[in-house]
Design an enzyme around this catalytic site. Structure first.
Site, PDB file in Angstrom:
ATOM      1  N   THR A   1     -11.802 -28.417 -17.225  1.00 24.18           N
ATOM      2  CA  THR A   1     -12.087 -29.821 -17.591  1.00 24.18           C
ATOM      3  C   THR A   1     -11.255 -30.794 -16.761  1.00 24.18           C
ATOM      4  O   THR A   1     -11.556 -31.991 -16.733  1.00 24.18           O
ATOM      5  CB  THR A   1     -11.743 -30.065 -19.073  1.00 24.18           C
ATOM      6  OG1 THR A   1     -10.326 -29.880 -19.238  1.00 24.18           O
ATOM      7  CG2 THR A   1     -12.482 -29.100 -19.979  1.00 24.18           C
TER       8      THR A   1
ATOM      9  N   ARG B   1      -2.992 -29.123 -16.111  1.00 24.75           N
ATOM     10  CA  ARG B   1      -4.400 -29.521 -16.080  1.00 24.75           C
ATOM     11  C   ARG B   1      -5.270 -28.327 -16.424  1.00 24.75           C
ATOM     12  O   ARG B   1      -5.142 -27.280 -15.801  1.00 24.75           O
ATOM     13  CB  ARG B   1      -4.781 -29.981 -14.663  1.00 24.75           C
ATOM     14  CG  ARG B   1      -4.353 -31.334 -14.322  1.00 24.75           C
ATOM     15  CD  ARG B   1      -5.106 -31.920 -13.170  1.00 24.75           C
ATOM     16  NE  ARG B   1      -5.511 -31.019 -12.102  1.00 24.75           N
ATOM     17  CZ  ARG B   1      -6.163 -31.417 -11.025  1.00 24.75           C
ATOM     18  NH1 ARG B   1      -6.494 -32.686 -10.893  1.00 24.75           N
ATOM     19  NH2 ARG B   1      -6.500 -30.571 -10.087  1.00 24.75           N
TER      20      ARG B   1
ATOM     21  N   ASP C   1      -1.702 -27.446  -4.024  1.00 25.27           N
ATOM     22  CA  ASP C   1      -1.155 -27.426  -5.389  1.00 25.27           C
ATOM     23  C   ASP C   1       0.366 -27.550  -5.303  1.00 25.27           C
ATOM     24  O   ASP C   1       1.052 -26.635  -4.834  1.00 25.27           O
ATOM     25  CB  ASP C   1      -1.558 -26.123  -6.083  1.00 25.27           C
ATOM     26  CG  ASP C   1      -1.177 -26.144  -7.551  1.00 25.27           C
ATOM     27  OD1 ASP C   1      -2.076 -26.058  -8.393  1.00 25.27           O
ATOM     28  OD2 ASP C   1       0.040 -26.251  -7.848  1.00 25.27           O
TER      29      ASP C   1
ATOM     30  N   ASP D   1       2.490 -24.776  -7.026  1.00 27.67           N
ATOM     31  CA  ASP D   1       2.456 -23.498  -6.300  1.00 27.67           C
ATOM     32  C   ASP D   1       3.280 -23.584  -5.016  1.00 27.67           C
ATOM     33  O   ASP D   1       3.971 -22.635  -4.651  1.00 27.67           O
ATOM     34  CB  ASP D   1       1.013 -23.124  -5.954  1.00 27.67           C
ATOM     35  CG  ASP D   1       0.251 -22.648  -7.186  1.00 27.67           C
ATOM     36  OD1 ASP D   1       0.902 -22.264  -8.175  1.00 27.67           O
ATOM     37  OD2 ASP D   1      -0.996 -22.692  -7.154  1.00 27.67           O
TER      38      ASP D   1
HETATM   39  C1  PRP Z   1      -0.337 -31.125 -11.053  1.00 30.78           C
HETATM   40  C2  PRP Z   1       0.599 -32.252 -10.695  1.00 30.78           C
HETATM   41  C3  PRP Z   1       0.271 -33.278 -11.743  1.00 30.78           C
HETATM   42  C4  PRP Z   1      -1.189 -33.079 -11.976  1.00 30.78           C
HETATM   43  C5  PRP Z   1      -1.935 -34.168 -11.261  1.00 30.78           C
HETATM   44  O1  PRP Z   1       0.157 -30.390 -12.100  1.00 30.78           O
HETATM   45  O2  PRP Z   1       1.934 -31.859 -10.658  1.00 30.78           O
HETATM   46  O3  PRP Z   1       1.002 -33.108 -12.947  1.00 30.78           O
HETATM   47  O4  PRP Z   1      -1.532 -31.813 -11.403  1.00 30.78           O
HETATM   48  O5  PRP Z   1      -3.286 -34.080 -11.543  1.00 30.78           O
HETATM   49  P1  PRP Z   1      -4.078 -35.171 -12.379  1.00 30.78           P
HETATM   50  O6  PRP Z   1      -3.670 -36.509 -11.853  1.00 30.78           O
HETATM   51  O7  PRP Z   1      -5.512 -34.859 -12.081  1.00 30.78           O
HETATM   52  O8  PRP Z   1      -3.756 -34.989 -13.833  1.00 30.78           O
HETATM   53  P2  PRP Z   1      -0.570 -29.063 -12.619  1.00 30.78           P
HETATM   54  O9  PRP Z   1      -1.540 -29.381 -13.703  1.00 30.78           O
HETATM   55  O10 PRP Z   1      -1.129 -28.310 -11.442  1.00 30.78           O
HETATM   56  O11 PRP Z   1       0.574 -28.270 -13.328  1.00 30.78           O
HETATM   57  P3  PRP Z   1       1.918 -27.625 -12.705  1.00 30.78           P
HETATM   58  O12 PRP Z   1       2.821 -28.766 -12.345  1.00 30.78           O
HETATM   59  O13 PRP Z   1       2.426 -26.837 -13.850  1.00 30.78           O
HETATM   60  O14 PRP Z   1       1.545 -26.791 -11.509  1.00 30.78           O
HETATM   61  N1  URA Z   2      -2.444 -31.247  -8.564  1.00 33.12           N
HETATM   62  C1  URA Z   2      -1.927 -30.799  -7.403  1.00 33.12           C
HETATM   63  O1  URA Z   2      -0.907 -30.100  -7.405  1.00 33.12           O
HETATM   64  N2  URA Z   2      -2.533 -31.132  -6.252  1.00 33.12           N
HETATM   65  C2  URA Z   2      -3.634 -31.890  -6.218  1.00 33.12           C
HETATM   66  O2  URA Z   2      -4.149 -32.158  -5.126  1.00 33.12           O
HETATM   67  C3  URA Z   2      -4.162 -32.344  -7.436  1.00 33.12           C
HETATM   68  C4  URA Z   2      -3.546 -32.014  -8.595  1.00 33.12           C
END
Ligand code: PRP
Ligand code: URA
Length: 209
Positions: free
Chosen positions: A108, A104, A200, A203
């Protein structure tokens, strides 16, 4: 309209609550994720069709139920979705695995694709897209669209925690995709994080913050 299944099994609820606790260590968080996904996979596959096959036990021949050859694929959304892979595969070891890399954009909140590799025969498989969080729904909806663009047809989405906003986006974009969740939370905060959520997921799985 697609169906939304919220798993109310006490073991699933208990383990997800432990994952929410900010004091849960990375090691325990990863272990819990694996356990919860195994339980969720057990529930989400309960409608797979069976067929009768003849098997000879040490005592006699008989007809017994086995899976009717419906081939599965699991597609984790990188990177947090990877924490779901082992739990799923422990119950469905013959599933093929695809990967979609999305993150994400922090400003944005829109998903940005960086990788996609799916099994060649994805169109013939029942597909589970897995990711711990459905927040705005942008990543989940985009991942499902990538799979459809590459021939995927029979798709379900499985996540730990979903916000009402994410469910709505997913259902509007993909009314044919059933959603399996362990918990439906309250809302999104100003950073598009799920409240109360678990923070997150990436993380927490990988100890990056
Ligand atoms: C997190 C999660 C989803 C997304 C959800 O990933 O694992 O893929 O956010 O958010 P959304 O419904 O608003 O799109 P992130 O973008 O943090 O990436 P990562 O898995 O690499 O940490
Ligand atoms: N991605 C995450 O990992 N946690 C949230 O709460 C939203 C998006």
């Amino acid at each position: 309209m697609s169906k939304v299944y919220v798993f109310d099994h006490p073991l699933i609820q208990h383990k997800v609550s432990m994952m929410r606790d900010k004091n849960t260590t990375t090691k325990d968080f990863r272990q819990l994720a694996q356990e919860v996904v195994t339980l969720m996979t057990f529930e989400a596959t309960r409608d797979l069709p069976l067929k009768e096959v003849e098997i000879e036990t040490p005592i006699c021949k008989g007809k017994f139920n086995m899976l009717a050859g419906e081939d599965l694929a699991v597609v984790p959304i990188l990177r947090a979705g990877l924490g779901f892979l082992d739990g799923f595969m422990s119950l469905v070891p013959n599933a093929k695995v695809g990967f979609i890399g999305l993150y994400r954009d922090p400003n944005t909140h829109q998903p940005v694709e960086y990788y996609c590799k799916l099994p060649d025969d994805i169109g013939k498989r029942k597909i589970f897209v897995v990711d711990p969080m459905l927040a705005t729904g942008g990543s989940g909806a985009a991942a499902v669209q990538f799979i459809k663009d590459r021939g995927g047809k029979d798709i379900s989405f499985m996540c730990l925690i979903a916000a009402p906003e994410g469910i709505e986006v997913m259902q509007k974009a993909h009314p044919d995709v059933d959603i399996y969740i362990a918990a439906k939370d309250d809302h999104l905060n100003e950073h598009a994080y799920i409240v109360p959520g678990l923070g997150d997921a990436g993380d927490r799985l990988y100890g990056t913050k």
